[in-house]
Design a protein around this motif. Structure first.
Motif, PDB file in Angstrom:
ATOM      1  N   GLY A   1      11.501   8.277 -48.822  1.00  0.00           N
ATOM      2  CA  GLY A   1      12.657   9.032 -49.288  1.00  0.00           C
ATOM      3  C   GLY A   1      13.978   8.378 -48.926  1.00  0.00           C
ATOM      4  N   LEU A   2      13.999   7.618 -47.825  1.00  0.00           N
ATOM      5  CA  LEU A   2      15.231   6.937 -47.416  1.00  0.00           C
ATOM      6  C   LEU A   2      15.705   5.941 -48.475  1.00  0.00           C
ATOM      7  N   TYR A   3      14.742   5.358 -49.216  1.00  0.00           N
ATOM      8  CA  TYR A   3      15.133   4.453 -50.303  1.00  0.00           C
ATOM      9  C   TYR A   3      15.881   5.218 -51.379  1.00  0.00           C
ATOM     10  N   LEU A   4      15.422   6.442 -51.671  1.00  0.00           N
ATOM     11  CA  LEU A   4      16.095   7.278 -52.672  1.00  0.00           C
ATOM     12  C   LEU A   4      17.497   7.656 -52.205  1.00  0.00           C
TER      13      LEU A   4
ATOM     14  N   TYR B   1      19.336   5.843 -50.175  1.00  0.00           N
ATOM     15  CA  TYR B   1      20.104   4.591 -50.279  1.00  0.00           C
ATOM     16  C   TYR B   1      20.604   4.366 -51.707  1.00  0.00           C
ATOM     17  N   ARG B   2      19.761   4.710 -52.700  1.00  0.00           N
ATOM     18  CA  ARG B   2      20.115   4.487 -54.105  1.00  0.00           C
ATOM     19  C   ARG B   2      21.006   5.592 -54.670  1.00  0.00           C
ATOM     20  N   THR B   3      21.076   6.740 -53.999  1.00  0.00           N
ATOM     21  CA  THR B   3      21.816   7.873 -54.562  1.00  0.00           C
ATOM     22  C   THR B   3      22.882   8.359 -53.581  1.00  0.00           C
ATOM     23  N   ASP B   4      22.611   9.478 -52.908  1.00  0.00           N
ATOM     24  CA  ASP B   4      23.565  10.002 -51.930  1.00  0.00           C
ATOM     25  C   ASP B   4      22.844  10.908 -50.932  1.00  0.00           C
ATOM     26  N   TYR B   5      23.629  11.522 -50.033  1.00  0.00           N
ATOM     27  CA  TYR B   5      23.036  12.303 -48.952  1.00  0.00           C
ATOM     28  C   TYR B   5      22.517  13.672 -49.392  1.00  0.00           C
ATOM     29  N   VAL B   6      22.822  14.072 -50.619  1.00  0.00           N
ATOM     30  CA  VAL B   6      22.225  15.302 -51.151  1.00  0.00           C
ATOM     31  C   VAL B   6      20.706  15.154 -51.192  1.00  0.00           C
ATOM     32  N   VAL B   7      20.243  13.955 -51.550  1.00  0.00           N
ATOM     33  CA  VAL B   7      18.809  13.669 -51.621  1.00  0.00           C
ATOM     34  C   VAL B   7      18.184  13.736 -50.230  1.00  0.00           C
TER      35      VAL B   7
ATOM     36  N   ILE C   1      19.193  15.714 -47.814  1.00  0.00           N
ATOM     37  CA  ILE C   1      19.100  17.150 -47.518  1.00  0.00           C
ATOM     38  C   ILE C   1      17.893  17.758 -48.228  1.00  0.00           C
ATOM     39  N   ILE C   2      17.707  17.408 -49.506  1.00  0.00           N
ATOM     40  CA  ILE C   2      16.572  17.916 -50.273  1.00  0.00           C
ATOM     41  C   ILE C   2      15.255  17.495 -49.629  1.00  0.00           C
ATOM     42  N   GLY C   3      15.178  16.224 -49.243  1.00  0.00           N
ATOM     43  CA  GLY C   3      13.953  15.701 -48.638  1.00  0.00           C
ATOM     44  C   GLY C   3      13.622  16.360 -47.313  1.00  0.00           C
ATOM     45  N   VAL C   4      14.628  16.499 -46.458  1.00  0.00           N
ATOM     46  CA  VAL C   4      14.409  17.115 -45.142  1.00  0.00           C
ATOM     47  C   VAL C   4      14.007  18.578 -45.292  1.00  0.00           C
ATOM     48  N   LEU C   5      14.681  19.293 -46.196  1.00  0.00           N
ATOM     49  CA  LEU C   5      14.328  20.693 -46.447  1.00  0.00           C
ATOM     50  C   LEU C   5      12.900  20.824 -46.976  1.00  0.00           C
ATOM     51  N   SER C   6      12.486  19.891 -47.828  1.00  0.00           N
ATOM     52  CA  SER C   6      11.131  19.923 -48.382  1.00  0.00           C
ATOM     53  C   SER C   6      10.093  19.715 -47.287  1.00  0.00           C
ATOM     54  N   ILE C   7      10.368  18.802 -46.363  1.00  0.00           N
ATOM     55  CA  ILE C   7       9.443  18.555 -45.252  1.00  0.00           C
ATOM     56  C   ILE C   7       9.380  19.767 -44.326  1.00  0.00           C
ATOM     57  N   ILE C   8      10.542  20.322 -43.995  1.00  0.00           N
ATOM     58  CA  ILE C   8      10.583  21.509 -43.126  1.00  0.00           C
ATOM     59  C   ILE C   8       9.826  22.667 -43.780  1.00  0.00           C
TER      60      ILE C   8
ATOM     61  N   ALA D   1      14.441  19.678 -60.825  1.00  0.00           N
ATOM     62  CA  ALA D   1      15.884  19.436 -60.870  1.00  0.00           C
ATOM     63  C   ALA D   1      16.280  18.335 -59.888  1.00  0.00           C
ATOM     64  N   GLY D   2      15.543  18.233 -58.771  1.00  0.00           N
ATOM     65  CA  GLY D   2      15.809  17.182 -57.793  1.00  0.00           C
ATOM     66  C   GLY D   2      15.502  15.804 -58.346  1.00  0.00           C
ATOM     67  N   THR D   3      14.423  15.692 -59.115  1.00  0.00           N
ATOM     68  CA  THR D   3      14.101  14.416 -59.773  1.00  0.00           C
ATOM     69  C   THR D   3      15.175  14.052 -60.787  1.00  0.00           C
ATOM     70  N   TYR D   4      15.624  15.029 -61.544  1.00  0.00           N
ATOM     71  CA  TYR D   4      16.707  14.797 -62.504  1.00  0.00           C
ATOM     72  C   TYR D   4      17.964  14.318 -61.774  1.00  0.00           C
ATOM     73  N   TYR D   5      18.226  14.900 -60.612  1.00  0.00           N
ATOM     74  CA  TYR D   5      19.414  14.547 -59.824  1.00  0.00           C
ATOM     75  C   TYR D   5      19.404  13.066 -59.436  1.00  0.00           C
ATOM     76  N   LEU D   6      18.230  12.519 -59.157  1.00  0.00           N
ATOM     77  CA  LEU D   6      18.133  11.113 -58.767  1.00  0.00           C
ATOM     78  C   LEU D   6      18.759  10.189 -59.815  1.00  0.00           C
ATOM     79  N   HIS D   7      18.644  10.574 -61.064  1.00  0.00           N
ATOM     80  CA  HIS D   7      19.108   9.723 -62.167  1.00  0.00           C
ATOM     81  C   HIS D   7      20.539  10.034 -62.595  1.00  0.00           C
ATOM     82  N   HIS D   8      20.938  11.297 -62.516  1.00  0.00           N
ATOM     83  CA  HIS D   8      22.244  11.707 -63.051  1.00  0.00           C
ATOM     84  C   HIS D   8      23.229  12.187 -61.985  1.00  0.00           C
TER      85      HIS D   8
END
Length: 296
Positions: A110-113, A115-121, A123-130, A162-169
């Motif tokens: 997820g850290l690669y994502l 790096y390619r996008t922003d810190y919103v990703v 937050i999404i990743g950490v919340l998903s793991i929690i 929506a999170g996957t869509y966010y990665l691109h847009h």
């Protein structure tokens, strides 16, 4: 043949719950298709997102197996597929390590994502793991307090799509949220069937799922309502967002949806495992058809 003890590798495959893994694919598929439709798509981001989704799903399944066992929810009376800790195939120590490693791998990918996008990703990743851990672990496990269905809908439906869509847009809009609804409802139906089957055992173990709290009749209505919502969304996208007629492609899966309802109403006990498999297949087939319809 059924008495043969599986190998260690086979035991880990059982623990990963392969039949639940379409829940990891559908949101990434639909979110990616929508990103492509809207004119911006990076295939490597979707591939990494899919890897993360698989890892979080598997880690959540490992965690469920672990904490359901520790809380006494998995017993010899269980009607569902085999659980590896209750069967003595994997130790508690091994499973705790597997949960940590799998969630950590998801975080690293997820850290690669991020790096390619922003810190919103992030937050999404950490919340998903929690949330994956909190599903059955911690002082207020979601699955034991009637919140499992909401968790699945939000994280495997809304956030996954929506999170996957966010990665691109780099935005979450009304369209991506609308597209996430059928993904979430159909994946949640997998849990509905699972909890409906296990209602008596869960009640004894103090696992207060929605089925336990509100009863079997509610679960039946919930499953049908979720299906109705899922099949209304393509029509909504056609009329409101001016998609072409290909967006109605998910209706090809309607016979499977009807069959799943018939199975759900007719089957009891261990027979509901077939209904569970059919419901999981429906979520995968619908997700694939929906994605193709969005792209075309």
């Amino acid at each position: 043949m059924d008495n043969e003890q599986p190998t260690k590798f086979q035991s880990w495959v059982i623990a990963s719950r392969p039949k639940t893994l379409p829940a990891a694919v559908a949101p990434v598929l639909v979110g990616s298709a929508l990103a492509y439709n809207q004119g911006k798509f990076h295939i490597e981001l979707s591939i990494i997102a899919l890897i993360c989704s698989f890892l979080i799903q598997i880690a959540t399944n490992f965690s469920n197996d672990l904490y359901d066992f520790l809380k006494g929810a998995d017993t010899a009376k269980r009607k569902g597929p085999r659980r590896v800790l209750a069967s003595g195939l994997i130790t508690v120590k091994e499973m705790k390590l597997a949960v940590f490693i799998t969630f950590m791998l998801a975080f690293i990918f997820g850290l690669y994502l991020v790096y390619r996008t922003d810190y919103v990703v992030l937050i999404i990743g950490v919340l998903s793991i929690i949330a994956g851990l909190a599903y059955t672990a911690g002082p207020f496990p979601l699955a034991y307090n009637g919140l499992g269905d909401i968790f699945v809908f939000i994280f495997f439906g809304v956030i996954g799509t929506a999170g996957t869509y966010y990665l691109h847009h780099l935005e979450i809009n009304a369209l991506s949220l609308a597209a996430s609804i059928p993904v979430g409802t159909l994946i949640t139906n997998i849990l509905v069937v699972n909890n409906y089957r296990d209602i008596n055992e869960d009640k004894e173990a103090g696992k207060n799922t929605l089925a336990v709290i509100l009863g079997k009749t509610f679960s039946r209505y919930q499953l049908i309502f979720s299906l109705i919502i899922a099949y209304l969304i393509p029509l909504f996208l056609l009329l409101y967002y001016n998609f072409n007629l290909w967006i109605l492609l998910p209706y090809v899966s309607l016979p499977i949806a009807i069959l799943s309802v018939i199975h759900f109403y007719r089957n009891t006990g261990i027979e509901l495992n077939k209904t569970l498999a059919l419901t999981a297949q429906l979520s995968a087939i619908y997700g694939l058809l929906f994605s193709i319809g969005i792209i075309l």
